[in-house]
Design a protein around this motif. Structure first.
Motif, short mmCIF file in Angstrom:
data_model
loop_
_atom_site.label_atom_id
_atom_site.label_comp_id
_atom_site.label_asym_id
_atom_site.label_seq_id
_atom_site.Cartn_x
_atom_site.Cartn_y
_atom_site.Cartn_z
N SER A 123 -30.49 68.14 -39.33
CA SER A 123 -30.21 66.75 -39.37
C SER A 123 -29.83 66.29 -40.62
N ARG A 124 -27.93 65.99 -40.91
CA ARG A 124 -27.91 65.07 -41.82
C ARG A 124 -27.54 63.85 -41.44
N SER A 125 -27.18 62.48 -41.98
CA SER A 125 -27.17 61.34 -41.74
C SER A 125 -26.48 60.52 -43.02
N TYR A 126 -24.97 59.96 -42.86
CA TYR A 126 -24.33 59.17 -43.87
C TYR A 126 -23.81 57.57 -43.22
N GLN A 127 -23.63 56.90 -44.43
CA GLN A 127 -23.62 55.40 -44.10
C GLN A 127 -21.95 55.12 -44.90
N TYR A 128 -21.11 53.96 -43.89
CA TYR A 128 -19.94 53.79 -44.45
C TYR A 128 -19.38 52.24 -43.78
N ASP A 129 -18.67 51.90 -44.95
CA ASP A 129 -18.77 50.51 -44.57
C ASP A 129 -17.33 50.75 -43.85
N VAL A 130 -17.38 49.80 -42.96
CA VAL A 130 -15.20 49.80 -42.36
C VAL A 130 -14.67 48.86 -43.56
N ALA A 131 -15.21 48.19 -44.08
CA ALA A 131 -14.26 47.16 -44.55
C ALA A 131 -13.77 48.17 -45.64
N THR A 132 -13.85 49.39 -46.32
CA THR A 132 -13.86 49.53 -47.55
C THR A 132 -12.93 51.17 -47.21
N VAL A 133 -12.66 51.87 -47.99
CA VAL A 133 -12.02 53.00 -47.12
C VAL A 133 -12.19 54.11 -46.90
N ASN A 134 -12.28 54.46 -45.86
CA ASN A 134 -12.82 54.88 -44.40
C ASN A 134 -13.16 56.51 -45.11
N THR A 135 -13.88 57.21 -45.56
CA THR A 135 -13.97 58.44 -45.75
C THR A 135 -14.75 59.34 -44.43
N ASP A 136 -15.26 58.77 -43.68
CA ASP A 136 -15.84 59.08 -42.33
C ASP A 136 -15.78 60.69 -42.17
N ASP A 137 -14.59 60.98 -41.76
CA ASP A 137 -13.88 62.40 -41.21
C ASP A 137 -14.33 63.34 -42.39
N GLN A 138 -13.59 63.13 -44.04
CA GLN A 138 -14.25 64.02 -44.54
C GLN A 138 -15.76 64.78 -44.86
N GLN A 139 -16.36 63.09 -44.83
CA GLN A 139 -18.17 63.01 -44.46
C GLN A 139 -18.73 63.88 -43.66
N GLU A 140 -18.03 63.85 -42.40
CA GLU A 140 -18.78 64.50 -41.53
C GLU A 140 -18.00 65.98 -41.41
N LYS A 141 -16.56 66.27 -41.54
CA LYS A 141 -16.53 67.53 -41.48
C LYS A 141 -17.78 68.82 -42.48
N TYR A 142 -17.99 67.22 -43.97
CA TYR A 142 -18.65 68.77 -45.04
C TYR A 142 -20.13 68.68 -44.25
N LEU A 143 -20.28 67.96 -43.81
CA LEU A 143 -21.87 67.65 -42.95
C LEU A 143 -22.06 68.54 -42.69
N ARG A 144 -20.89 68.78 -41.24
CA ARG A 144 -21.02 69.68 -39.63
C ARG A 144 -20.81 71.05 -40.65
N GLN A 145 -20.88 71.28 -41.76
CA GLN A 145 -20.83 72.44 -42.44
C GLN A 145 -21.85 72.53 -43.36
N VAL A 146 -22.69 72.26 -43.83
CA VAL A 146 -23.44 72.26 -44.01
C VAL A 146 -25.14 72.32 -43.12
N ILE A 147 -24.73 71.83 -42.51
CA ILE A 147 -25.97 71.70 -41.09
C ILE A 147 -25.65 73.38 -40.41
N VAL A 148 -24.54 73.50 -40.18
CA VAL A 148 -24.44 75.17 -39.43
C VAL A 148 -24.74 76.39 -41.02
N ASP A 149 -25.03 75.83 -41.63
CA ASP A 149 -25.16 76.99 -43.10
C ASP A 149 -26.19 76.49 -42.83
N ASP A 150 -27.03 75.57 -43.54
CA ASP A 150 -28.30 75.18 -43.07
C ASP A 150 -29.40 76.58 -41.88
#
Length: 176
Positions: A123-150
């Motif tokens: 498992s991995r987690s991350y935080q983001y603020d909706v009011a700022t620039v949204n990089t949610d999709d990029q972080q999630e895609k990267y962390l999913r790759q990290v989890i599968v690799d793990d």
């Protein structure tokens, strides 16, 4: 005196290293035949939509000495369950928890289990603020790759270290 201390340190280091080599010490994973002889040939049986896990498993298993083959004498590494989970916790900041749970076992050519089913979770987690620039999709895609690799690394390490519990066979009896 400073030179004498350096020479003493070098001599001590070389002496200890020679002693370790002399008693057949080696680092784990340096043996090219690290995988138990039983599992040197495996075929992969994966559920749908697990191509990324399959490709990473192929790389890590090959690196540990496993030959991937669909031959009749190959054991089968079967992924029984592949469950990605996404939890989102809303607040001032949004926290996203990604979790992947994979259950696998090794079977013989007839489908009989050789090892008990084992479930691994990453498992991995991350935080983001909706009011700022949204990089949610990029972080999630990267962390999913990290989890599968793990998960792929964990499966490969457990197979190569032969840390999987053997299956308990139930005797077959004919009722009369």
């Amino acid at each position: 005196m400073h030179l004498v201390q350096r020479v003493a340190a070098v001599v001590l280091t070389l002496g200890l290293s020679a002693g370790l080599v002399g008693c057949d010490f080696h680092l784990k994973g340096t043996n090219p035949q690290a995988t138990p002889l039983v599992y040197t040939k495996l075929s992969l049986q994966m559920p749908k939509n697990t191509q990324e896990l399959e490709s990473k498993l192929s790389v890590y298993l090959a690196a540990s000495g496993v030959q991937l083959s669909n031959a009749n004498d190959a054991y089968v590494l079967r992924i029984l369950d592949y469950k990605p989970i996404r939890h989102e916790l809303n607040g001032q900041l949004i926290e996203v928890l990604l979790r992947l749970s994979v259950t696998f076992q090794i079977e013989d050519q007839q489908g009989n289990p050789i090892t008990e089913a084992r479930t691994l979770t990453a498992s991995r987690s991350y935080q983001y603020d909706v009011a700022t620039v949204n990089t949610d999709d990029q972080q999630e895609k990267y962390l999913r790759q990290v989890i599968v690799d793990d998960i792929a690394q964990q499966i490969s390490r457990q197979i190569s270290a032969n840390r999987l519990p053997k299956a308990k066979y139930l005797p077959t009896t004919s009722a009369q």
